[in-house]
Scaffold this motif. Structure first.
Motif, PDB file in Angstrom:
ATOM      1  N   ILE A  21       0.831  -1.215   0.000  1.00 14.15           N
ATOM      2  CA  ILE A  21       0.000   0.000   0.000  1.00 14.15           C
ATOM      3  C   ILE A  21       0.864   1.263   0.000  1.00 14.15           C
ATOM      4  O   ILE A  21       0.366   2.354  -0.268  1.00 14.15           O
ATOM      5  N   ARG A  23     -10.258   3.965   7.407  1.00 13.66           N
ATOM      6  CA  ARG A  23      -8.895   4.075   6.875  1.00 13.66           C
ATOM      7  C   ARG A  23      -8.798   3.589   5.442  1.00 13.66           C
ATOM      8  O   ARG A  23      -8.132   4.206   4.605  1.00 13.66           O
ATOM      9  N   CYS A  24      -9.457   2.475   5.144  1.00  8.59           N
ATOM     10  CA  CYS A  24      -9.364   1.921   3.798  1.00  8.59           C
ATOM     11  C   CYS A  24      -9.916   2.899   2.761  1.00  8.59           C
ATOM     12  O   CYS A  24      -9.291   3.120   1.716  1.00  8.59           O
ATOM     13  N   TYR A  73      -7.502   5.928   2.488  1.00  6.73           N
ATOM     14  CA  TYR A  73      -6.223   5.611   1.852  1.00  6.73           C
ATOM     15  C   TYR A  73      -6.402   5.295   0.376  1.00  6.73           C
ATOM     16  O   TYR A  73      -5.629   5.762  -0.464  1.00  6.73           O
ATOM     17  N   THR A  74      -7.412   4.506   0.057  1.00  6.46           N
ATOM     18  CA  THR A  74      -7.652   4.171  -1.346  1.00  6.46           C
ATOM     19  C   THR A  74      -7.968   5.418  -2.158  1.00  6.46           C
ATOM     20  O   THR A  74      -7.475   5.594  -3.283  1.00  6.46           O
ATOM     21  N   PHE A 124      -4.017   2.453   9.678  1.00  7.40           N
ATOM     22  CA  PHE A 124      -4.493   1.459   8.722  1.00  7.40           C
ATOM     23  C   PHE A 124      -3.645   0.191   8.794  1.00  7.40           C
ATOM     24  O   PHE A 124      -4.173  -0.929   8.824  1.00  7.40           O
ATOM     25  N   SER A 158      -4.492  -3.765  11.010  1.00  9.24           N
ATOM     26  CA  SER A 158      -4.592  -4.930  10.144  1.00  9.24           C
ATOM     27  C   SER A 158      -3.961  -6.172  10.753  1.00  9.24           C
ATOM     28  O   SER A 158      -3.982  -7.237  10.125  1.00  9.24           O
ATOM     29  N   SER A 196      -4.539  -1.549  -1.047  1.00 14.65           N
ATOM     30  CA  SER A 196      -5.351  -0.975   0.022  1.00 14.65           C
ATOM     31  C   SER A 196      -6.721  -1.634   0.080  1.00 14.65           C
ATOM     32  O   SER A 196      -7.242  -1.938   1.165  1.00 14.65           O
ATOM     33  N   LEU A 197      -7.323  -1.863  -1.067  1.00 13.95           N
ATOM     34  CA  LEU A 197      -8.633  -2.517  -1.099  1.00 13.95           C
ATOM     35  C   LEU A 197      -8.551  -3.934  -0.540  1.00 13.95           C
ATOM     36  O   LEU A 197      -9.412  -4.355   0.240  1.00 13.95           O
ATOM     37  N   GLY A 247      -8.018  -3.827   3.257  1.00 16.09           N
ATOM     38  CA  GLY A 247      -9.271  -3.497   3.926  1.00 16.09           C
ATOM     39  C   GLY A 247     -10.216  -4.685   3.986  1.00 16.09           C
ATOM     40  O   GLY A 247     -10.867  -4.922   5.009  1.00 16.09           O
ATOM     41  N   ARG A 248     -10.284  -5.468   2.905  1.00 14.41           N
ATOM     42  CA  ARG A 248     -11.141  -6.655   2.895  1.00 14.41           C
ATOM     43  C   ARG A 248     -10.650  -7.690   3.890  1.00 14.41           C
ATOM     44  O   ARG A 248     -11.454  -8.331   4.577  1.00 14.41           O
ATOM     45  N   LYS A 254      -9.041  -7.103   6.653  1.00 10.42           N
ATOM     46  CA  LYS A 254      -9.368  -6.614   7.988  1.00 10.42           C
ATOM     47  C   LYS A 254     -10.829  -6.895   8.326  1.00 10.42           C
ATOM     48  O   LYS A 254     -11.157  -7.318   9.445  1.00 10.42           O
TER      49      LYS A 254
END
Length: 245
Positions: free
Chosen positions: A47, A104-105, A108-109, A155, A159, A216-217, A220-221, A223
């Motif tokens: 990321i 955060r995701c 950041y994305t 972020f 995680s 980042s995506l 996030g998934r 997490k």
């Protein structure tokens, strides 16, 4: 000194204290992090290329390019970076607050996508040689960098499970410095000398930012999946329901 004073004045979080009680303390946190959370470590490193490339490009390549190739003068470019850095001092906590509010995701994305889209306009503004355009472009790219950097620490940290959070986050964070931050100035210079245009460097920044947005995506998934699994395991067993694997 300021960092130490702040750190010593902040208590540990409840989940970290619980995770490090007696027999729960991990004996080999680094090896356990690599064994159990290698995906999160890899994604944490991936990321960061957009943020790392932008920062080192802004503080090294842009200074050389603006002063030597555009004839703007080293003092002017450095002052433009200084002004942008002052703006970033206020933008960093702002984007940290935004990340706390919307996630955060998402923050950041969104920042990584903005960096990817602004890579070519940034160099187009530099190439105008107009002082106002150069300063504006430098401030904008620093603001986008602040969006990434302001939400990055939380972020990455969130995680990982609390008992290996320091080790996992450190491996991912510093791994990106090796694969993205360190080579960025050399890669930028090589691209410029090879293709004789700053837009080749812009393409490099855009690719690095695309990698950051994609990773980042996925981070996030991952997490979200961990949180759902934790919530499932923490619920009391109901009659007739099997426990989660």
């Amino acid at each position: 000194v300021v960092g130490l004073l702040i750190r010593f004045g902040i208590p540990e979080t409840a989940d970290f204290i619980e995770a490090n009680k007696g027999e729960k303390r991990p004996q080999g946190p680094i090896s356990e992090a690599i064994r159990t959370e290698w995906r999160a470590i890899l994604l944490s490193a991936l990321i960061r290329p957009g943020e790392q490339a932008a920062f080192y490009m802004l503080t090294t390549f842009a200074v050389l390019y603006g002063s030597k190739n555009l004839g703007l003068g080293k003092a002017f470019i450095l002052n433009a970076v200084l002004v942008a850095a002052i703006v970033a001092c206020f933008a960093l906590p702002l984007f940290g607050y935004i990340a706390d509010r919307i996630g955060r995701c998402m923050t950041y994305t969104g920042g990584a996508v903005c960096m990817m889209l602004f890579a070519f306009p940034y160099f187009a503004l530099l190439n105008t040689r107009l002082p106002v355009a150069v300063v504006a472009g430098t401030i904008i790219i620093m603001l986008i960098h602040a969006c990434l950097y302001g939400s990055q620490a939380a972020f990455i940290a969130e995680s990982f499970p609390a008992h290996i959070r320091y080790s996992g986050a450190s491996l991912g964070y510093q791994g990106a410095s090796i694969i993205a931050g360190g080579p960025a100035p050399m890669v930028s210079l090589w691209l410029f000398e090879t293709f004789h245009t700053a837009y080749a460097v812009a393409g490099y920044l855009a690719v690095m930012s695309f990698i950051s947005a994609t990773a980042s995506l996925y981070l996030g998934r991952q997490k979200v999946r961990r949180e759902l699994q934790t919530a499932w395991l923490s619920e009391p067993r109901r009659a007739g329901r099997a426990t989660a694997p």
